[in-house]
Write an enzyme that holds these catalytic residues in place. Structure first.
Site: not given
Length: 419
Positions: A64, A148, A166, A227
């Site tokens: 991370e 986060y 994030d 999409c």
């Protein structure tokens, strides 16, 4: 008696996930897609297979921190080398900052590596090597771990049902719920955290959070979102808006019926139908990076085996590129003539050489441009060959002579490698 001030109106239901059945469906669709399509990444493998809870938390934590501001493709090799060299918190705590900087060289934002190591030392010395198990404790006890990162470690390593927000999640949630206010504003960020905490799947929180981030990274991308491939498009207000064109006469999400809705786009920038889904998220205009010029000199001498050696010096331990090594360099005023640049650099080099350096002896090589996130840096590169044996004067900061191979193995920035 004075009339009490009205509380701000709650955001309209359109911007929230208020239907439990919809939340349930969204979780199912997103997790099924993730199980089918997720990328095979080394930290995911470790998080899924490592039985030791502290090692598992550490493995996710390292990934991370590396992934902040840096793309997955770049991080993979760095991550593998790091975990091979320091597989545990204890191993990292015993490393030197110089070793950490050497491995980190080229990843950028160097303070990340330094803070990671400081925090590992703290876990070993003050927490008996045991990682905190909740987002609240991770954030409170580990330096450099913000909201986060704490949420990511707690959900992925320890199964805590806590959301994460994030850049990818911001984009996905703003599109799902047509949130058009400035997505970097604290009020909007708080609202997005609330939404992430409502949505997170309590039986698979780590997978759910990774799925949401993966969706933003691979499908719901900034410029040309796919999409058609999106597993949650039927829950997406922006997609429906694009599909059905103009809002119906009933107040729709865009004018959600409360006038100055804190989550709608400002009235001055309404929906632009040519942008479709990419109307969201909206950001405040970024400040342009400031321009800087730096003169840098590659000093070269013949080493004892005849191979050329170059002088590198260490940067201060705080600020940009803290603690990294570079060729002797000097920030310049923007509009200096070349002759003046040379003279200033020659004076600066004199401090290292302990003897005068002739400005006209400096050979101009060219310019190197390097973009940091907030600085547009131009390095004006000179070189100077030194004859005979050179002993450095009482240097201003640590310095050493290196061969080309040693240079590349040192903690030097990408910009210096370009130089």
């Amino acid at each position: 008696a004075g009339v009490p001030a009205a509380a701000p109106a709650p955001p309209p239901a359109r911007h929230l996930f208020s239907d439990p059945a919809e939340v349930e469906a969204l979780r199912g669709n997103l997790l099924a897609w993730y199980d089918r399509c997720k990328r095979d990444l080394p930290w995911r493998a470790l998080a899924a297979t490592e039985p030791d809870a502290d090692r598992r938390g550490y493995a996710v934590w390292v990934s991370e921190i590396m992934l902040q501001q840096t793309q997955v493709a770049t991080v993979i090799d760095y991550y593998k080398r790091w975990m091979q060299k320091w597989p545990t918190l204890q191993a990292l705590a015993e490393a030197s900052l110089e070793e950490v900087n050497e491995l980190w060289a080229g990843l950028g934002y160097y303070s990340r590596g330094k803070r990671l190591q400081e925090a590992a030392r703290k876990v070993v010395s003050e927490l008996a090597g045991r990682m905190p198990r909740t987002a609240e404790d991770l954030q409170k006890l580990l330096p450099g771990v913000g909201r986060y990162t704490a949420g990511a470690i707690a959900s992925i390593s320890y199964g805590q049902a806590t959301g994460v927000v994030d850049g990818n999640v911001i984009r996905v949630l703003c599109r799902l719920r047509c949130i058009g206010a400035d997505s970097s504003s604290p009020a909007v960020i708080d609202r997005l955290w609330d939404t992430a905490n409502v949505l997170v799947d309590s039986s698979r929180p780590g997978d759910f959070n990774q799925a949401l981030m993966e969706l933003g990274a691979t499908v719901c991308v900034p410029k040309a979102p796919l999409c058609g491939e999106c597993p949650v498009k039927q829950h997406c207000q922006a997609w429906r808006r694009k599909l059905f064109g103009k809002p119906p006469p009933v107040p729709d999400v865009e004018d959600c019926g409360v006038g100055d809705c804190p989550l709608c786009p400002p009235a001055t920038e309404p929906w632009d139908s040519s942008l479709g889904v990419t109307n969201f998220p909206r950001k405040a205009a970024k400040k342009p990076p400031r321009a800087m010029r730096t003169a840098t000199c590659v000093l070269e001498r013949r080493g004892c085996h005849g191979a050329p050696e170059y002088l590198i010096v260490q940067r201060p331990s705080s600020g940009l590129l803290a603690g990294l090594w570079e060729f002797p360099s000097l920030p310049l005023a923007q509009d200096l003539q070349e002759k003046k640049e040379r003279e200033e650099l020659a004076d600066h080099l004199q401090a290292w050489m302990g003897r005068p350096v002739a400005a006209k002896g400096l050979q101009f090589i060219g310019e190197v441009i390097h973009i940091f996130s907030h600085i547009h840096q131009t390095y004006v590169v000179y070189s100077l060959h030194l004859d005979g044996d050179v002993t450095l004067g009482p240097a201003l900061s640590p310095s050493r002579w290196v061969t080309e191979d040693e240079f590349h193995a040192s903690a030097v920035s990408t910009a210096m490698k370009k130089v």
